[in-house]
Design a protein around this motif. Structure first.
Motif, short mmCIF file in Angstrom:
data_model
loop_
_atom_site.label_atom_id
_atom_site.label_comp_id
_atom_site.label_asym_id
_atom_site.label_seq_id
_atom_site.Cartn_x
_atom_site.Cartn_y
_atom_site.Cartn_z
N ARG A 114 17.17 46.97 46.79
CA ARG A 114 15.95 46.60 47.44
C ARG A 114 14.83 47.31 46.94
NH1 ARG A 114 17.02 45.38 53.17
NH2 ARG A 114 17.97 43.49 52.45
N PRO A 115 14.74 48.61 46.85
CA PRO A 115 13.63 49.23 46.40
C PRO A 115 13.47 48.93 44.88
CG PRO A 115 14.97 50.87 47.57
CD PRO A 115 15.83 49.67 47.20
N LEU A 116 14.38 48.65 44.03
CA LEU A 116 14.13 48.21 42.68
C LEU A 116 13.53 46.89 42.65
CD1 LEU A 116 14.22 48.85 39.44
CD2 LEU A 116 16.81 48.07 39.60
N ASP A 117 13.68 46.08 43.31
CA ASP A 117 13.30 44.95 43.40
C ASP A 117 11.99 45.02 43.81
OD1 ASP A 117 13.08 41.88 43.81
OD2 ASP A 117 13.43 42.14 45.88
N TYR A 118 11.53 45.66 44.91
CA TYR A 118 10.20 45.68 45.64
C TYR A 118 9.32 46.30 44.46
CZ TYR A 118 11.71 44.71 50.39
OH TYR A 118 12.24 44.12 51.53
N LEU A 119 9.73 47.32 43.84
CA LEU A 119 9.00 47.91 42.82
C LEU A 119 8.38 46.96 41.81
CD1 LEU A 119 10.65 51.32 42.32
CD2 LEU A 119 8.53 51.16 43.35
N LYS A 120 9.15 45.95 41.28
CA LYS A 120 8.82 44.96 40.48
C LYS A 120 7.93 43.86 41.16
CE LYS A 120 13.05 43.81 39.22
NZ LYS A 120 14.41 43.16 38.39
N ARG A 121 8.44 43.62 42.27
CA ARG A 121 7.64 42.31 43.09
C ARG A 121 6.30 42.72 43.57
NH1 ARG A 121 10.53 38.77 47.77
NH2 ARG A 121 12.18 39.61 46.87
N PHE A 122 6.15 44.02 44.00
CA PHE A 122 4.75 44.36 44.50
C PHE A 122 3.75 45.19 43.48
CE2 PHE A 122 7.39 44.44 48.53
CZ PHE A 122 7.11 43.23 48.98
N GLY A 123 4.25 44.93 42.15
CA GLY A 123 3.29 45.28 41.28
C GLY A 123 3.19 46.93 40.72
N TYR A 124 4.22 47.63 41.03
CA TYR A 124 4.35 49.09 40.63
C TYR A 124 4.20 49.22 39.22
CZ TYR A 124 5.75 54.03 40.06
OH TYR A 124 5.74 55.30 39.89
N ALA A 125 3.20 49.92 38.84
CA ALA A 125 2.90 49.91 37.30
C ALA A 125 3.47 51.21 36.76
CB ALA A 125 1.23 49.87 37.05
N GLY A 126 4.03 52.23 37.43
CA GLY A 126 4.67 53.25 36.99
C GLY A 126 6.29 52.81 36.09
N ARG A 127 6.77 54.09 35.83
CA ARG A 127 7.88 53.89 35.13
C ARG A 127 9.03 53.84 36.09
NH1 ARG A 127 4.22 56.83 33.11
NH2 ARG A 127 5.26 58.79 33.66
N VAL A 128 10.02 53.14 36.03
CA VAL A 128 10.94 53.16 36.79
C VAL A 128 12.51 53.36 36.21
CG1 VAL A 128 12.46 51.66 38.63
CG2 VAL A 128 9.88 51.42 38.43
N TYR A 129 13.27 54.55 36.65
CA TYR A 129 14.65 54.73 36.02
C TYR A 129 15.75 54.31 36.87
CZ TYR A 129 11.38 56.83 32.92
OH TYR A 129 10.25 57.32 31.86
N PRO A 130 16.45 53.37 36.88
CA PRO A 130 17.61 53.06 37.90
C PRO A 130 18.89 54.03 37.24
CG PRO A 130 16.79 51.08 36.66
CD PRO A 130 16.15 52.06 35.96
N VAL A 131 19.51 54.44 38.02
CA VAL A 131 20.65 55.45 37.87
C VAL A 131 21.88 55.13 38.47
CG1 VAL A 131 21.37 57.92 38.08
CG2 VAL A 131 18.90 57.47 37.68
N ASN A 132 22.93 54.71 37.72
CA ASN A 132 24.19 54.50 38.07
C ASN A 132 25.11 54.69 37.09
OD1 ASN A 132 26.66 52.89 38.90
ND2 ASN A 132 25.30 51.59 40.38
#
Length: 722
Positions: free
Chosen positions: A32-50
């Motif tokens: 959900r946080p990854l979806d929200y960051l895209k959905r709500f316009g976060y402009a910073g860099r996002v790094y999924p870790v798995n």
């Protein structure tokens, strides 16, 4: 700004975020946080870790923290509880400034969970990394789209950046507050949930958001408070910027406290002390979520009334009557309008309208949509009113709601007065809300909000005055040497007399002849009490003798005290022979060191029924005589102090002076004094002063604790019938 504050700032407004345990499933905690960051316009860099995926939700995924191309400002940890420690250690090794642990199963589950939580906190602290959680719902900043949070409510009610910050230990409560505020048309910038608070607390986050110039209201939910100094700093920062701080502190009852312990692993604070702390720092304590939601629009208007005088205008006679009743119950005085105002209002209305306050416009609004505007024009020139309630319980077909709303909005804008509108249906409310008027569904709701609003303003002014009050400097108490938990009564009275408190005339005697001599010297009946540092509670052992008069009686009382102490096999420090003090009323004054909030001062009604019918007020120092007087005025017995049925008034000034002295002593001797109990404090007529007939000082142990859970308000320590 220190390192910790910088790290916390990075958590609230990160330039880059790593998500440890990122998931393709948008309905999972790690997705959900990854979806929200895209959905709500976060402009910073996002790094999924798995480690088991190369792509998550269409974004490249990294196998571990070590392989990230940069050091993110913030990490979101959403892995199973057993893997959390390893994830936190990896984040700390990478140099990440802050981490949010969404995983649960720690301090809220019992001893093992608390140990695991402590281990995680230690790993983060060793690297200087701030920790939010565990068992946190996360942080959300809607001004930047940095929504590191898994609440479902953000998709149910789309976010709107606004002037409100929500800070909560509970994720569910933060989401509920967000939902209710958004339904009420209020925008929210921050939704911050701290969970178990292994490191970062609601107090620290409240201080952080108070620095944001866009924030106009801070709402906090807490189940426990362990950093009172930080909360006091947050409250001071909010006051400096004119930001109201509202707090819903749960765990008032035993059942609530038990529930809180199982929810966030919270330590429970003593509720009366919490109230006193909030009072001292102008934090308004709400009783339920709707108390906060209903009043938020009033705070956000930024119109600050001068006082509490109320004017009610309604098109219903019954509403006028009920509003007057509600206002009286709340202590909101009805403004006394001038004859000129009443005359001008009357000329704007039909002859059957009522132009005193409350003003009943009856059916005038049906025939003349501008009649309300004319009444408001008349009121605009009258300085008597501070608060205005326009009640329209009936406003359907035939009412020009747009015109009514326009006239009320114009009155508010031109006069700068505080206005509330009540109307029964959503359709009726809509024109008023559209023009930015604060609107309620009922008169009772509106008046309750106006009452809270003005009381909070007064509380803020009082707290600011106390903060500016000069400190009372006293030399430290010189306690006699010893290791006993308590000083004896004689020692306590000597120490406190030296500090300026008015003690009853007394003499410590070690044989019957000395006791007889002391009685003769006092020339009146005396009290004779056993004295021992090992005997803080004498009454329950029958070692207090009152109104003793005559040589034979004095010898018998002295011998009874000596033999009683001998039978208890404790140290004998003689017997106190004290002149019987006479006065108008017995009170008790106490002080104790609370482990979270520091010195707490109590004043209460005295007498032998003090525990059966408790009547007390608590204060947090520093405070001055004016604040002490206000506190005394809150006692149920306060009306007696002014004198009734021809009695002269009592010496309230002397009571206030003693309270301020005890507060100063507790503040300046925090390392050595755990508690002070003055009981009874015998109050004379105005100008006659007070006499303290008994006193007890408890030492603070070397580890900073008290010998026992001393609380004067429910553990009265000494005889009160002198």
């Amino acid at each position: 700004m220190n390192h910790q504050a910088i790290a916390l700032g990075a958590a609230l407004d990160p330039a880059s975020i790593a998500i440890v345990g990122a998931s393709d499933n948008k309905n999972k905690v790690g997705g959900r946080p990854l979806d929200y960051l895209k959905r709500f316009g976060y402009a910073g860099r996002v790094y999924p870790v798995n480690p088991s995926r190369s792509v998550v939700q269409g974004q490249p995924c990294f196998p571990d923290i070590a392989t990230l191309p940069e050091v993110p400002d913030l990490a979101i940890v959403a892995v199973a509880g057993s893997a959390v420690l390893e994830a936190v250690q990896a984040c700390a090794s990478k140099g990440i400034r802050a981490a949010i642990i969404l995983s649960s199963g720690f301090g809220e589950t019992g001893d093992l969970g608390r140990r695991q939580q402590a281990e995680i906190a230690e790993a983060a602290a060793a690297a200087g990394m701030r920790l939010i959680g565990p068992n946190s719902q996360g942080l959300a900043n809607f001004s930047s789209g940095a929504v590191a949070n898994f609440s479902t409510m953000f998709t149910q009610l789309p976010p709107q950046d606004g002037p409100v910050a929500i800070v909560s230990q509970s994720g569910a409560t933060s989401a509920a507050l967000y939902t209710l505020l958004r339904l009420n048309g209020v925008g929210v910038r921050y939704v911050l949930a701290t969970g178990n608070e292994a490191d970062v607390t609601v107090s620290e986050l409240a201080l952080a958001v108070a620095a944001d110039p866009a924030i106009k209201l801070i709402v906090v939910y807490a189940e426990s408070l362990r950093d009172a100094d930080m909360l006091a700093r947050a409250a001071a920062a909010a006051k400096d910027r004119g930001i109201p701080l509202l707090m819903l502190k749960a765990g008032r009852s035993a059942a609530g406290a038990a529930a809180a312990a199982s929810h966030t692993g919270a330590l429970i604070n003593e509720d009366g002390v919490v109230d006193a702390f909030f009072q001292r720092h102008a934090i308004w304590r709400a009783t339920e979520l709707l108390d906060i939601v209903n009043i938020a629009p009033l705070y956000l208007k930024e119109i600050r009334p001068r006082g509490r005088n109320l004017v009610v205008v309604s098109n219903s006679g019954s509403s006028c009557v009920m509003c007057a009743d509600f206002a009286d119950g709340l202590g909101l005085p009805m403004a006394a309008l001038s004859a000129t105002t009443r005359g001008r209002a009357g000329r704007a209305l039909a002859s059957f309208a009522t132009c005193s306050n409350p003003i009943d416009v009856a059916t005038a609004l049906l025939g003349d949509s501008r009649a309300l505007g004319a009444v408001l024009q008349a009121l605009a020139d009258d300085e008597a009113g501070d608060l205005y309630l326009i009640s329209l319980p009936v406003a359907g077909d035939g009412y020009d709601l747009e015109q009514l709303a326009e006239d009320i909005a114009s009155f508010e804008k031109t006069t700068g007065r505080t206005v509330a509108v009540s109307a029964t249906t959503a359709a009726t409310q809509e024109p008023f809300r559209r023009r930015g008027l604060v609107t309620f569904g009922s008169e009772r709701q509106a008046l309750a909000a106006l009452d809270q609003f003005t009381r909070h303003l007064a509380l803020t002014a009082s707290a600011q005055a106390q903060a500016q009050a000069p400190a009372h400097q006293r030399r430290p108490l010189l306690l006699p040497p010893g290791t006993s938990a308590f000083l004896s009564e004689a020692q306590s009275m000597a120490v406190l007399a030296d500090a300026g408190l008015p003690m009853a005339a007394h003499q410590v005697c070690f044989d019957a002849d000395q006791a007889v001599s002391a009685w003769r010297g006092m020339g009146a009946a005396v009290a004779i009490k056993a004295c021992s540092a090992e005997l803080p509670h004498k009454s329950e052992h029958g070692l207090v003798h009152l109104n003793v008069d005559g040589e034979a009686a004095v010898r018998r009382a002295f011998e009874a005290c000596r033999q009683g102490v001998q039978a208890l096999d404790i140290a004998w420090d003689g017997a106190i022979v004290a002149k019987m003090a006479r006065g108008r009323r017995e009170l008790a004054i106490g002080g104790k060191m609370d482990p979270v909030f520091g010195p707490v001062i109590m004043v209460s009604d005295g007498g032998k029924y003090i525990e059966a019918m408790p009547d007390f007020v608590l204060l947090i120092p520093p405070f001055d005589a004016a604040a002490a007087r206000a506190a005394i005025g809150a006692l149920r017995v306060a009306p007696l102090f002014a004198g009734v049925r021809g009695e002269p008034p009592m010496d309230v000034d002397a009571i206030c002076a003693a309270m301020v002295t005890v507060a100063s002593i507790m503040q300046q001797n925090a390392d050595t004094v755990a508690s002070i109990d003055l009981n009874p404090v015998i109050v004379g007529c105005a100008g006659d002063g007070i006499v303290i007939a008994d006193a007890l000082i408890e030492r603070r142990l070397p580890d900073g604790s008290a010998a026992h859970a001393f609380l004067p308000l429910n553990a009265v320590t000494e005889e009160v019938a002198q």
